[in-house]
Every structure is written in structure tokens, then in C-alpha cells.
Design a protein around this motif. Structure first.
Motif, PDB file in Angstrom:
ATOM      1  N   ALA A   1       0.897  -1.116  -0.125  1.00  0.00           N
ATOM      2  CA  ALA A   1       0.025   0.006  -0.125  1.00  0.00           C
ATOM      3  C   ALA A   1       0.884   1.240  -0.062  1.00  0.00           C
ATOM      4  CB  ALA A   1      -0.876  -0.031   1.281  1.00  0.00           C
TER       5      ALA A   1
ATOM      6  N   THR B   1       3.103   5.978  -9.351  1.00  0.00           N
ATOM      7  CA  THR B   1       2.409   4.871  -9.965  1.00  0.00           C
ATOM      8  C   THR B   1       2.098   5.185 -11.241  1.00  0.00           C
ATOM      9  OG1 THR B   1       1.257   4.358  -7.652  1.00  0.00           O
ATOM     10  CG2 THR B   1       0.424   3.534  -9.559  1.00  0.00           C
TER      11      THR B   1
ATOM     12  N   SER C   1     -10.295   4.619  -3.169  1.00  0.00           N
ATOM     13  CA  SER C   1      -9.536   3.861  -2.298  1.00  0.00           C
ATOM     14  C   SER C   1      -8.686   2.860  -2.687  1.00  0.00           C
ATOM     15  CB  SER C   1     -10.458   2.909  -1.512  1.00  0.00           C
ATOM     16  OG  SER C   1      -9.891   1.921  -0.623  1.00  0.00           O
ATOM     17  N   ASP C   2      -7.499   2.470  -2.193  1.00  0.00           N
ATOM     18  CA  ASP C   2      -6.450   1.480  -2.777  1.00  0.00           C
ATOM     19  C   ASP C   2      -6.687   0.190  -2.525  1.00  0.00           C
ATOM     20  OD1 ASP C   2      -4.102   0.609  -3.769  1.00  0.00           O
ATOM     21  OD2 ASP C   2      -2.765   1.182  -2.119  1.00  0.00           O
TER      22      ASP C   2
ATOM     23  N   TYR D   1      -8.282  -3.326  -4.268  1.00  0.00           N
ATOM     24  CA  TYR D   1      -8.593  -3.858  -5.556  1.00  0.00           C
ATOM     25  C   TYR D   1      -9.167  -5.280  -5.043  1.00  0.00           C
ATOM     26  CZ  TYR D   1      -6.547   0.299  -7.183  1.00  0.00           C
ATOM     27  OH  TYR D   1      -6.110   1.599  -7.501  1.00  0.00           O
TER      28      TYR D   1
ATOM     29  N   SER E   1      -3.441  -4.201  -3.130  1.00  0.00           N
ATOM     30  CA  SER E   1      -3.059  -2.801  -2.917  1.00  0.00           C
ATOM     31  C   SER E   1      -1.973  -2.505  -4.058  1.00  0.00           C
ATOM     32  CB  SER E   1      -2.601  -2.528  -1.595  1.00  0.00           C
ATOM     33  OG  SER E   1      -2.382  -1.151  -1.179  1.00  0.00           O
ATOM     34  N   TYR E   2      -2.110  -1.462  -4.784  1.00  0.00           N
ATOM     35  CA  TYR E   2      -1.074  -1.043  -5.774  1.00  0.00           C
ATOM     36  C   TYR E   2      -0.414   0.337  -5.372  1.00  0.00           C
ATOM     37  CZ  TYR E   2      -2.267  -5.250  -8.424  1.00  0.00           C
ATOM     38  OH  TYR E   2      -2.559  -6.377  -8.856  1.00  0.00           O
TER      39      TYR E   2
ATOM     40  N   ALA F   1      -1.872   3.046  -5.071  1.00  0.00           N
ATOM     41  CA  ALA F   1      -2.660   4.489  -5.541  1.00  0.00           C
ATOM     42  C   ALA F   1      -4.063   3.889  -5.559  1.00  0.00           C
ATOM     43  CB  ALA F   1      -2.044   4.965  -6.856  1.00  0.00           C
ATOM     44  N   PRO F   2      -5.168   4.822  -5.471  1.00  0.00           N
ATOM     45  CA  PRO F   2      -6.354   4.724  -5.718  1.00  0.00           C
ATOM     46  C   PRO F   2      -6.792   4.834  -6.950  1.00  0.00           C
ATOM     47  CG  PRO F   2      -6.145   6.782  -4.744  1.00  0.00           C
ATOM     48  CD  PRO F   2      -4.713   6.247  -4.675  1.00  0.00           C
TER      49      PRO F   2
END
Length: 349
Positions: A7, A255, A297-298, A300, A309-310, A312-313
Motif C-alpha cells: 500500500a 504509480t 480507495s487503494d 482492488y 493494494s497497488y 494508488a487509488p
């Protein structure tokens, strides 16, 4: 095989020249003894495709430091090199100032007249005498018997079975393997970094010696410092070599982001939007894959209630949903790369 996503976003991305690409054309042997980590230039033109370098490397002595009259900030370095001649390099708040000895960020007051420094700079330069270019990074405090850390951009990441990680960089011309027990540093000195922080577009300083004369060239390092990605806009997007018309990618806060619907369609997915009691959601799916994104929201959601979580939202801007490119690539099992200067998705097919 993909690295585990975390995250934590890479900190402190900075805006550089719009539309310009910078990569390391490593120095030839006569530049200085400290440039012992240079990739050999013996690879033939038939082996190495002609691709614009992302950044060039210059070594020389500072002859003059130009400062802003009001703020006192360094705006330019007038330099001289025995092998590369005179140059003027322009600096701004996005220029990386790096201490090679401590492996950390340094300050402008460490730049002095008469000092020898390495400058990673844009290949775009003026036709004036001396030529002028933008300095992406200035490296100081390089010992005479040591090599300077090389600056690279992560274009592709591969986790290896032995725990090491191989990074594709320099427009695909270098495969840099980072050992399992490598020391990771953070340019901003704020947190402990590791292999999970090597995202597409992340930059890093790396120390290494011998480089295999092949294409791509091969090198191994056990010491890297993770550096924020450059902020970029207007990056082309390709799927299996075909450029998508009318849409572009951007690098934002470390990102790589792409328009979800347009790219998903090219990858065989459909995108649907829903405004639920829990908030806005966008779902991407085909016959076997599905991802539900919580807008803003981050998080997925994928099959079997797994949440990824990557860093970035997903966001909606002017009717377009933007999402991390890596999330989309992972969903369909595609490879993602920046090696040709575009956000390139390559499917297994």
C-alpha cells in the motif's frame, strides 16, 4: 511472476521536463576511472535497437555555481570536462542531489567550485556553445578508487526463484539483478525499502562492477537506493505492440496510471460502473477474471475475496476512471513495461 504489491506509494515524485525522456548512457572508459560500472559499447548496431537514451552521464569539474538572485537556490552549474568539454546544466527543485559516499540525499550547500561531480542529464540539449541541458541528478562525494552509483529507471520487474529480482532498464538494454540480500536505501531517508518498492517507473541508484557484454547487458548489484519516480504525462499506451489512439498514461505519485475502460477493452475486458451504498465501484471482468475497484480507495478486490493494494487509488476524473497499470496487467496476466518509452502491455497470447 509478479512481486507482492504494497500500500505504500513511492514518496515525493517530482515534475521534470514535459514529454522528455531521460536514461543512462553510461560513460566510456576514458571518462574517469570511477566509471567502472559502465555498460560496454561493443554491442553491435544489429544487436541493439536504436532507441533514444533516457539520460546521459557527464563527469566534470564545477567552474561556476549560478544562483537565483532572490531565493539563493542553485539554478545552474557551469562545468568543464577533459573528455566531454564544457557544459551548462540547469537544476530545479526536482533535480536529485545524491551523496555517493553515504548513499543518501544531500543538499545544495555540498556543491562547491572546483568539485568533481557526476551529472545525469537529459539527452535534449541546446546547440549553443557550451551546450546546455537539464540535470536530472548530480552525484557528489565519489571516491577516486570507487565507482559512482548509476541512475536507472525500472521498466520491468521479474522476481527470481532464488529470491533475487531482475530489473529491466535503460530502454531494455540492461538487465540488472538485485541480489536476495541486497541493501535497499530510501533516497528521502524516510522508510525501510525493499524489492516490493521496485514498481514500474521507480528510479534507483545502483552500485555494480562488471557488466556482461551482451544485449541486453547483464549486471548484478547488492546495494541500491530507491528514488521517487518522475511525474510524467502523455505516455503512449500499447497493447501487443499496437498503440491505442486517443488515450495516454501518466506517472503520478510513483504509480503508472492508465484509463481503465479504454485499456481494459483492448485486453478483452468489459468495464461497468455502479454507485452503491458503499460508494462508487468499477468492475472489470471477462469470462474468467474479475476485479472490483473502490473508487478513491487503494483496494482492488479479485477472485476468492482477495484484496490487493497497488499504492494508488482508482479515481474518476471528468468521466474517466484512472487505475494503476500494474493492477490491470496482473488481472489478465500481461507483462507491463516502459522499455520503449510507452506503457506497454504484452499478453501471453
Amino acid at each position: 511472476m509478479y512481486l507482492k504489491r504494497t500500500a505504500a506509494a513511492i514518496l515525493g515524485g517530482a515534475v521534470l521536463f514535459t514529454g522528455a525522456a531521460f536514461a543512462a548512457n553510461l560513460p566510456t572508459a576514458d571518462t574517469t576511472a570511477a566509471a567502472d560500472s559502465a555498460v560496454s559499447d561493443s554491442v553491435t548496431a544489429q544487436q541493439a535497437p536504436e532507441v533514444l537514451a533516457e539520460r546521459n552521464l557527464y563527469y566534470g569539474t564545477i567552474e561556476e555555481i549560478v544562483r537565483d538572485e532572490q531565493t539563493g537556490a542553485v539554478t545552474s552549474l557551469v562545468m568543464q570536462s577533459d573528455s566531454q568539454g564544457a557544459y551548462v546544466f540547469h537544476l530545479d527543485e526536482a533535480t536529485l542531489l545524491f551523496d555517493n559516499g553515504t548513499g543518501s540525499r544531500t543538499m545544495e550547500d555540498q556543491l562547491t567550485v572546483g568539485q568533481g561531480v557526476y551529472v545525469f542529464h537529459s539527452p535534449i540539449m541546446t546547440m549553443s556553445l557550451p551546450p546546455q541541458s537539464y540535470a536530472e541528478a548530480v552525484v557528489v562525494n565519489v571516491a577516486a578508487d570507487a565507482g559512482s552509483a548509476m541512475l536507472h529507471t525500472v521498466e520491468e520487474v521479474q522476481a527470481n526463484e532464488d529470491g533475487s529480482v531482475t530489473v529491466t532498464t535503460d530502454r531494455g538494454s540492461l538487465h540488472l539483478t538485485i541480489t536476495k540480500d541486497a541493501q535497499y536505501g530510501d533516497y528521502n531517508g524516510r522508510q525501510i525499502m525493499g524489492a516490493d518498492d521496485l514498481r514500474i517507473g521507480t528510479r534507483l541508484f545502483a552500485w555494480y562492477g562488471a557488466v556482461a557484454e551482451s544485449y541486453p547487458a547483464q549486471a548484478v548489484t547488492d546495494h541500491v537506493v530507491v528514488v521517487p519516480a518522475k511525474e510524467m504525462e502523455g505516455l503512449a499506451i500499447t497493447v501487443d505492440g499496437e498503440q491505442l489512439a486517443g488515450v495516454t498514461a501518466r506517472m503520478e505519485n510513483g504509480t503508472l496510471m492508465v484509463p481503465a475502460s479504454a485499456v481494459a477493452k483492448e485486453l478483452g475486458l468489459t468495464a461497468t460502473y455502479a454507485n452503491t451504498a458503499e460508494g462508487e465501484k468499477v468492475t472489470l471482468q471477462d469470462g474468467k477474471n474479475q476485479m472490483v475497484m473502490d473508487i478513491g480507495s487503494d483496494t482492488y478486490h479479485v477472485a476468492q475475496d482477495e484484496v490487493l493494494s497497488y499504492g494508488a487509488p482508482a479515481v474518476i476524473e471528468e468521466g474517466t476512471t484512472w487505475m494503476p497499470a500494474q493492477a490491470l496487467a496482473d488481472l489478465v496476466g500481461a507483462d507491463l513495461s516502459l522499455a520503449d518509452g510507452s506503457a506497454a502491455f504484452t499478453t501471453a497470447e
